[in-house]
Design an enzyme around this catalytic site. Structure first.
Site, PDB file in Angstrom:
ATOM      1  N   HIS A 299      39.615  45.073  46.416  1.00 37.33           N
ATOM      2  CA  HIS A 299      39.343  43.633  46.466  1.00 37.33           C
ATOM      3  C   HIS A 299      40.401  42.903  45.641  1.00 37.33           C
ATOM      4  CE1 HIS A 299      36.980  40.013  46.920  1.00 37.33           C
ATOM      5  NE2 HIS A 299      37.145  39.784  45.631  1.00 37.33           N
TER       6      HIS A 299
ATOM      7  N   ASN B 202      47.578  48.235  52.588  1.00 34.54           N
ATOM      8  CA  ASN B 202      46.955  49.182  51.648  1.00 34.54           C
ATOM      9  C   ASN B 202      46.795  50.556  52.290  1.00 34.54           C
ATOM     10  OD1 ASN B 202      46.179  48.083  48.900  1.00 34.54           O
ATOM     11  ND2 ASN B 202      45.566  46.406  50.257  1.00 34.54           N
TER      12      ASN B 202
ATOM     13  N   GLY C 196      47.004  46.179  57.215  1.00 36.26           N
ATOM     14  CA  GLY C 196      46.990  47.588  56.845  1.00 36.26           C
ATOM     15  C   GLY C 196      48.013  47.995  55.800  1.00 36.26           C
TER      16      GLY C 196
ATOM     17  N   GLU D 231      47.973  46.056  44.193  1.00 37.31           N
ATOM     18  CA  GLU D 231      46.991  46.779  45.021  1.00 37.31           C
ATOM     19  C   GLU D 231      47.586  48.082  45.529  1.00 37.31           C
ATOM     20  OE1 GLU D 231      44.831  44.574  48.050  1.00 37.31           O
ATOM     21  OE2 GLU D 231      45.317  42.699  47.068  1.00 37.31           O
TER      22      GLU D 231
HETATM   23  C1  GAR Z   1      44.047  42.993  50.686  1.00 36.34           C
HETATM   24  O1  GAR Z   1      44.552  42.008  49.823  1.00 36.34           O
HETATM   25  C2  GAR Z   1      42.671  43.435  50.238  1.00 36.34           C
HETATM   26  O2  GAR Z   1      42.519  43.469  48.857  1.00 36.34           O
HETATM   27  C3  GAR Z   1      41.808  42.381  50.857  1.00 36.34           C
HETATM   28  O3  GAR Z   1      42.361  42.136  52.128  1.00 36.34           O
HETATM   29  C4  GAR Z   1      43.757  42.401  52.074  1.00 36.34           C
HETATM   30  C5  GAR Z   1      44.088  43.376  53.164  1.00 36.34           C
HETATM   31  O4  GAR Z   1      45.460  43.577  53.264  1.00 36.34           O
HETATM   32  N1  GAR Z   1      40.449  42.783  50.934  1.00 36.34           N
HETATM   33  C6  GAR Z   1      39.421  41.981  50.744  1.00 36.34           C
HETATM   34  O5  GAR Z   1      39.536  40.787  50.569  1.00 36.34           O
HETATM   35  C7  GAR Z   1      38.057  42.658  50.787  1.00 36.34           C
HETATM   36  N2  GAR Z   1      37.064  41.847  50.170  1.00 36.34           N
HETATM   37  P1  GAR Z   1      46.034  44.844  53.997  1.00 36.34           P
HETATM   38  O6  GAR Z   1      45.393  44.873  55.390  1.00 36.34           O
HETATM   39  O7  GAR Z   1      47.507  44.587  54.077  1.00 36.34           O
HETATM   40  O8  GAR Z   1      45.704  46.049  53.191  1.00 36.34           O
END
Ligand code: GAR
Length: 227
Positions: free
Chosen positions: A114, A19, A17, A179
């Site tokens: 992504h 992001n 989580g 991100e």
């Molecule tokens: C992030 O790097 C996001 O871009 C990726 O999962 C991670 C989640 O991190 N998403 C994907 O790969 C979707 N295709 P987070 O839970 O710390 O935000």
């Protein structure tokens, strides 16, 4: 004077989580056009749940394992979103494929982040594959969600250099930092109406300006200074 109504945003998570955290932090600014009104996790033990709760964001756990079909899970998701009057969805590390009906219902109202420069490296293990193919620039993309995985009009991208000796982890960390910068900015643009979809393309109403290109590897100093 009455305050402008903020777009009510639901964030879907499955894990860490980070992001989601970036979106919650950005939405604390009084002039941010979106309010994070609900966080839904499909995993009861997702790490992100704690941060959302600490920040007084309503959290719901809708465990996909307690539903027999994808449709039933999607229906439960929709019910929770309707109850909380959610207008816009942000997938933030949400690791569950959504059914066609759900995706159509939220067409142009659902964003995803992504960890690659789409359309390169759709799917999983983006950083491993970027290193395997020896690209020199990697990055991340925020896009509107379509039924086809990692497809949809692109709202924002950020590029980072791939450095000698990078591992999927070091590259992943560099991309993740980007991100956390582009997702809040992309959400701001969408929630404020600064960008809109026309056909399958994004129309930007704000001014854009030229920027220096990212060179990877960097240019030699004297080359960089050539007019
Ligand atoms: C992030 O790097 C996001 O871009 C990726 O999962 C991670 C989640 O991190 N998403 C994907 O790969 C979707 N295709 P987070 O839970 O710390 O935000």
């Amino acid at each position: 004077m009455s305050k402008a109504k903020k777009t009510q945003v639901g964030v879907l998570i499955s894990g860490r989580g980070s992001n989601m955290q970036a979106l919650i932090e950005a939405a604390k600014a009084p002039d941010y056009p979106a309010e994070i009104a609900l966080v839904i996790s499909n995993r009861p033990k997702a790490k992100g749940i704690e941060f959302a709760k600490e920040n007084n964001i309503p959290v719901q756990i809708i465990d996909h394992k307690s539903f027999e079909t994808r449709d039933e899970f999607d229906k439960a998701l929709n019910e929770a979103l309707a109850k909380a009057n959610i207008e816009l969805l942000c997938n933030a590390g949400f690791k569950r494929l959504l059914g066609k009906e759900f995706v159509e219902k939220w067409r142009n109202k659902q964003l995803n982040i992504h960890p690659s420069l789409l359309p390169a490296f759709k799917g999983l293990n983006t950083h491993e594959r970027a290193l395997d193919t020896d690209v020199k620039i990697a990055g991340c993309t925020v896009h509107f969600v379509r039924f086809e995985m990692d497809e949809g009009p692109i709202v924002a991208q950020a590029a980072v250099p791939v450095l000698q000796g990078d591992t999927p982890e070091t590259l992943g960390d560099r991309v993740l930092k980007a991100e956390h910068q582009i997702y809040p900015e992309a959400l701001r643009k969408v929630a404020s109406g600064e960008v809109k979809i026309a056909g399958e393309r994004l129309v930007e109403t704000s001014n854009q300006s030229e920027q220096e290109p990212l060179f990877s590897p960097p240019l030699e100093k004297n080359q960089a200074e050539t007019p």
